[in-house]
Design a protein around this motif. Sequence first.
Motif, PDB file in Angstrom:
ATOM      1  N   GLU A   1       0.845  -1.200   0.000  1.00  0.00           N
ATOM      2  CA  GLU A   1       0.000   0.000   0.000  1.00  0.00           C
ATOM      3  C   GLU A   1       0.879   1.248   0.000  1.00  0.00           C
ATOM      4  N   GLY A   2       0.253   2.388   0.165  1.00  0.00           N
ATOM      5  CA  GLY A   2       0.975   3.653   0.193  1.00  0.00           C
ATOM      6  C   GLY A   2       1.441   3.980   1.598  1.00  0.00           C
ATOM      7  N   PRO A   3       2.247   5.005   1.737  1.00  0.00           N
ATOM      8  CA  PRO A   3       2.726   5.380   3.060  1.00  0.00           C
ATOM      9  C   PRO A   3       1.644   6.098   3.871  1.00  0.00           C
ATOM     10  N   ALA A   4       1.831   6.069   5.168  1.00  0.00           N
ATOM     11  CA  ALA A   4       1.023   6.894   6.076  1.00  0.00           C
ATOM     12  C   ALA A   4       1.901   8.085   6.456  1.00  0.00           C
ATOM     13  N   VAL A   5       1.307   9.264   6.467  1.00  0.00           N
ATOM     14  CA  VAL A   5       2.070  10.481   6.732  1.00  0.00           C
ATOM     15  C   VAL A   5       1.332  11.296   7.786  1.00  0.00           C
ATOM     16  N   THR A   6       2.089  11.843   8.725  1.00  0.00           N
ATOM     17  CA  THR A   6       1.511  12.708   9.745  1.00  0.00           C
ATOM     18  C   THR A   6       2.491  13.833  10.046  1.00  0.00           C
ATOM     19  N   PHE A   7       2.036  14.808  10.765  1.00  0.00           N
ATOM     20  CA  PHE A   7       2.878  15.925  11.171  1.00  0.00           C
ATOM     21  C   PHE A   7       2.849  15.986  12.686  1.00  0.00           C
ATOM     22  N   ASN A   8       4.004  15.974  13.325  1.00  0.00           N
ATOM     23  CA  ASN A   8       4.054  15.942  14.791  1.00  0.00           C
ATOM     24  C   ASN A   8       4.221  17.332  15.412  1.00  0.00           C
ATOM     25  N   GLY A   9       3.989  18.365  14.638  1.00  0.00           N
ATOM     26  CA  GLY A   9       4.139  19.726  15.141  1.00  0.00           C
ATOM     27  C   GLY A   9       5.483  20.334  14.790  1.00  0.00           C
ATOM     28  N   GLU A  10       6.436  19.481  14.435  1.00  0.00           N
ATOM     29  CA  GLU A  10       7.766  19.957  14.061  1.00  0.00           C
ATOM     30  C   GLU A  10       8.201  19.452  12.690  1.00  0.00           C
ATOM     31  N   ARG A  11       7.844  18.199  12.379  1.00  0.00           N
ATOM     32  CA  ARG A  11       8.284  17.605  11.122  1.00  0.00           C
ATOM     33  C   ARG A  11       7.287  16.576  10.634  1.00  0.00           C
TER      34      ARG A  11
END
Length: 66
Positions: free
Chosen positions: A38-48
């Motif tokens: 499948e594709g990647p999961a992406v999130t933002f942790n407030g910094e990167r």
Amino acid sequence: MSAPPDGLPVYRVLTGPDDATFCRRVSEALALGYRLHEGPAVTFNGERVIVAQALLWPGAGDEPAD
């Protein structure tokens, strides 16, 4: 090769910051023979941006479900 090298598992999830090091880790797994699952999961942790990419060894999970 019917099993991953060096005792690696057939299913892996690589995680880390979205940077060149993470891309190299995924590229190395692909060079070993893993396939993207499948594709990647992406999130933002407030910094990167943090990425998770699942990898599956070819033939793993191809058995029909009961």
